[in-house]
Design an enzyme around this catalytic site. Structure first.
Site, PDB file in Angstrom:
ATOM      1  N   ARG A 167       0.837  -1.209   0.000  1.00 51.14           N
ATOM      2  CA  ARG A 167       0.000   0.000   0.000  1.00 51.14           C
ATOM      3  C   ARG A 167       0.866   1.251   0.000  1.00 51.14           C
ATOM      4  NH1 ARG A 167      -3.012  -4.202   2.071  1.00 51.14           N
ATOM      5  NH2 ARG A 167      -4.845  -4.481   0.731  1.00 51.14           N
ATOM      6  N   ASP A 196       0.394  -6.864  -3.604  1.00 49.13           N
ATOM      7  CA  ASP A 196      -1.037  -6.672  -3.394  1.00 49.13           C
ATOM      8  C   ASP A 196      -1.558  -5.875  -4.591  1.00 49.13           C
ATOM      9  OD1 ASP A 196      -3.673  -6.216  -2.037  1.00 49.13           O
ATOM     10  OD2 ASP A 196      -2.577  -6.965  -0.308  1.00 49.13           O
ATOM     11  N   HIS A 270      -6.132 -10.148  -4.668  1.00 51.78           N
ATOM     12  CA  HIS A 270      -5.172  -9.090  -4.344  1.00 51.78           C
ATOM     13  C   HIS A 270      -4.018  -9.048  -5.349  1.00 51.78           C
ATOM     14  CE1 HIS A 270      -6.802  -7.654  -0.502  1.00 51.78           C
ATOM     15  NE2 HIS A 270      -7.159  -8.910  -0.267  1.00 51.78           N
ATOM     16  N   ASP A 345      -6.459 -14.734   0.784  1.00 51.77           N
ATOM     17  CA  ASP A 345      -7.568 -14.039   1.443  1.00 51.77           C
ATOM     18  C   ASP A 345      -8.382 -13.218   0.445  1.00 51.77           C
ATOM     19  OD1 ASP A 345      -5.212 -12.388   1.187  1.00 51.77           O
ATOM     20  OD2 ASP A 345      -6.261 -10.862   2.364  1.00 51.77           O
ATOM     21  N   GLU A 346      -9.628 -12.984   0.790  1.00 50.55           N
ATOM     22  CA  GLU A 346     -10.509 -12.047   0.096  1.00 50.55           C
ATOM     23  C   GLU A 346     -10.445 -12.204  -1.425  1.00 50.55           C
ATOM     24  OE1 GLU A 346     -10.440  -8.506   3.471  1.00 50.55           O
ATOM     25  OE2 GLU A 346      -9.071  -8.371   1.760  1.00 50.55           O
ATOM     26  N   TYR A 437      -4.593  -6.601  14.973  1.00 50.90           N
ATOM     27  CA  TYR A 437      -4.490  -5.749  13.791  1.00 50.90           C
ATOM     28  C   TYR A 437      -4.039  -4.353  14.209  1.00 50.90           C
ATOM     29  CZ  TYR A 437      -5.830  -8.625   9.859  1.00 50.90           C
ATOM     30  OH  TYR A 437      -5.806  -9.559   8.855  1.00 50.90           O
ATOM     31  N   ASP A 439      -3.232  -1.792  12.485  1.00 48.04           N
ATOM     32  CA  ASP A 439      -3.685  -0.635  11.712  1.00 48.04           C
ATOM     33  C   ASP A 439      -5.000  -0.075  12.248  1.00 48.04           C
ATOM     34  OD1 ASP A 439      -4.618  -3.186  10.714  1.00 48.04           O
ATOM     35  OD2 ASP A 439      -5.661  -2.100   9.141  1.00 48.04           O
ATOM     36  N   TRP A 483      -1.272  -3.386   8.397  1.00 46.99           N
ATOM     37  CA  TRP A 483      -1.663  -3.022   7.031  1.00 46.99           C
ATOM     38  C   TRP A 483      -1.510  -1.514   6.887  1.00 46.99           C
ATOM     39  CZ3 TRP A 483      -2.043  -7.205   4.191  1.00 46.99           C
ATOM     40  CH2 TRP A 483      -2.411  -8.414   4.797  1.00 46.99           C
TER      41      TRP A 483
END
Length: 625
Positions: A167, A196, A270, A345-346, A437, A439, A483
């Site tokens: 990111r 990502d 991702h 993931d996702e 987490y 973040d 993240w």
């Protein structure tokens, strides 16, 4: 730990408090304060008894020399006033990472089975010294250590922190600086999230477009997730990547500090940065850009979502597996640890459901649900990794399509996935978002930059990585995840990591029976001072009031509390600024009707210590449960 051992520990801590300020993070297994002090000076000698201890001794001399200016040089020998000894016969209690530290007026002795234990011993030794030892410049003062006997070893073998560099890109020197901080806290695993939707950060020489195209995106400012799409012809200038030589340098730096680097190549979802470079690997084969933080997905609040732009690899295309073989061949050669994290993931499967090739593959494999294609994909990926001598590690979604018994699961969607994986015989790393987490907002959301969830230090500290009913042998340990959608700089990465990272360091290292929040707070506050000297950023949100509201009939009831002991909370609802002469909160109150505004601030020992928090009645109403 039995009751007698716990009692001994409590006595040791009480004695330590009475004799000298021993404020260590993470808390050792056993602390026995002794009489006297050891004074470090120019005549101090650092010696190691075996050649394997030399690297650790050199690191110790570097840690000591910069702030003291003593110019100490580590040498081989057995008579050092600071002596680092590796055992000739292994001490079963210490294992691979444990140590014994004995400080007396005459000197310091650190004993361990392996260099890792010596390394952790010197981190504890450094924490026993005055806070100025953390400085980057020479300081004039007396350098003393309290006499003490410490026996210490970790509860878990996996003690990790993940840093997302997709990111926002962090330079290799920033990554090394971050790793150095983690190593001092006895973390031994650095999970490097390298790819990502928003950037591909690792050079793959056989696939040059991954970094020529995938490492760069258009520059944008503002809140991540709300940013504008790239304009036609707009240059992609924001980003960066690590060359393979950069990777080797960082890996070697981490190894010297007993930190294992686990790389992550996030597939099959991702993958937008990879598809920007090689769009033919997607189902639609449509050109896409590296995403700069636009709203490219719709989330429905129940964990389901829809991608507006394709970001998944095509599991039915053999070229995808040729691509992954090239990627993992080069990644495996760079990272000596046994694991490669493959994400999982996702993964949005809507494009798979519409793709003729995927439908034909489902028919061939006799699969009824498109979700099962991920299991097929992961099975293919695992074979690629096994051919290179690596183990597959992935987020808990990899359980959904079926995985081999040799796969390791990282449980992030709460603890449910970790429980299921352990009960099925998989090794598990516990990293639930609800506790780990980093973040997430760590104070009141009106004070902190906004993000979608909150996590306080007290909650992280209260985490227990081994769920009830689970065989502990399957729980490798735990990890905090950072993240970086909203974290563009190392300075802010530090702010979000600490003090929650200190809390997790203790969760993963120390015996669970000795965890004590008030005691940790005392030690944490001394580490605030040490971080100030080291110029490491951290959050002070623990000093802020926690504001809750509930419905009490037709009234709005206000509840305030402090995250740490010893705070006095003052508030006003009459449009005046609160101070220590305002109303002190003692019990829940029913707020009067009307357009009131709550203002609250915390004090300790008569001085303001927390942020002023201001909430309108509407804002308070929205918090009501």
């Amino acid at each position: 730990m039995n009751l007698s051992r716990l009692f001994l520990f409590i006595i040791c801590i009480a004695s330590a408090r009475a004799q000298s300020p021993i404020n260590l993070i993470p808390q050792p297994v056993s602390i026995l304060p002794q009489n006297g002090i050891f004074t470090l000076n120019k005549k101090t000698t650092i010696q190691y008894n075996q050649a394997e201890g030399r690297a650790v001794a050199d690191i110790l001399s570097q840690q000591l020399n910069r702030p003291t200016g003593f110019g100490l040089v580590a040498k081989s020998g057995q008579t050092g006033t600071i002596q680092l000894n590796l055992t000739s016969t292994p001490d079963a209690q210490l294992g691979q990472e444990g140590y014994r530290l004995d400080v007396s007026a005459k000197g310091v002795l650190i004993t361990a089975n392996r260099p890792a234990g010596l390394f952790y011993g010197i981190q504890t030794l450094t924490q026993l010294l005055p806070k100025e030892i953390e400085g980057k410049d020479a300081a004039t003062r007396t350098w003393t250590l309290p006499a003490v006997k410490i026996t210490d070893y970790p509860r878990f073998g996996w003690r990790g922190i993940m840093l997302d560099v997709s990111r926002h890109f962090f330079t290799k020197d920033e990554v090394k600086q971050y790793i150095d901080q983690l190593a001092k806290l006895k973390f031994n695993t650095f999970h490097w999230h390298l790819t990502d939707d928003n950037g591909w950060r690792i050079e793959i020489k056989s696939l040059p477009r991954l970094t020529e195209v995938g490492a760069w995106r258009v520059a944008r400012s503002g809140h991540y997730g709300d940013l504008a799409e790239p304009k036609p012809g707009e240059p992609a200038t924001y980003g960066g990547f690590y060359t393979q030589n950069d990777i080797r340098e960082v890996v070697a730096y981490a190894q010297a500090r007993n930190v294992t680097i686990v790389p992550e190549i996030d597939v099959p979802g991702h993958s937008m940065a990879a598809l920007a470079a090689y769009p033919e690997l997607s189902c639609t084969k449509a050109a896409v850009s590296v995403n700069p933080g636009t709203p490219f997905s719709e989330w429905y609040g129940n964990g389901t979502f829809k991608m507006k732009v394709e970001n998944t690899l095509n599991p039915s295309d053999e070229k995808v597996y040729d691509f992954l073989d090239k990627v993992f061949t080069e990644v495996a050669a760079l990272f000596p640890n046994p694991y490669i994290h493959v994400g999982g993931d996702e993964c949005y499967k809507g494009y798979w459901a519409q793709n003729p090739g995927c439908q034909a593959l489902m028919k061939q494999l006799n699969l009824r649900h498109v979700e099962d294609l991920q299991g097929y994909f992961m099975g293919r990926v695992e074979k690629i990794l096994m051919a290179k001598g690596k183990k597959l590690l992935g987020w808990d979604e990899i359980l959904e399509g079926g995985i081999s018994s040799g796969a390791t699961v990282m449980s992030w969607r709460g603890i449910k996935g970790g429980i299921e994986a352990a009960q099925a015989g998989h090794n598990v790393v516990m990293t639930p978002s609800t506790f780990a987490y980093l973040d997430y907002v760590q104070g009141d959301p009106t004070i902190e930059p906004p993000i979608y969830a909150a996590l306080r230090t007290r909650t992280s500290y209260g985490y227990e990585p081994v769920p009830d009913g689970v065989d502990a042998k399957y729980i490798l340990g735990g990890q905090g995840n950072l993240w970086t959608e909203q974290i563009p700089t190392l300075r802010y990465a530090e702010y979000m990591t600490y003090p929650r990272g200190w809390a997790l360091a203790e969760v993963f290292w120390s015996p669970k029976e000795v965890k004590n929040w008030p005691n940790f707070v005392q030690r944490m506050e001394t580490h605030f001072e040490r971080a100030d000297v080291a110029k490491i950023n951290y959050s002070r949100a623990i000093y802020d009031a926690i504001i809750k509201t509930t419905k009490n009939g037709d009234k709005l009831r206000l509840e305030l509390e402090g995250e740490i002991p010893g705070l006095d909370i003052y508030y006003t609802i009459d449009d005046t600024m609160p101070d220590q002469f305002s109303t002190r909160y003692t019990q829940p109150i029913d707020l009067p009707d009307g357009p009131i505004t709550l203002r609250t601030i915390t004090y300790r020992s008569g001085k303001p210590i927390g942020h002023l928090i201001t909430l309108s009645r509407d804002a308070l109403q929205k918090r009501a449960r």
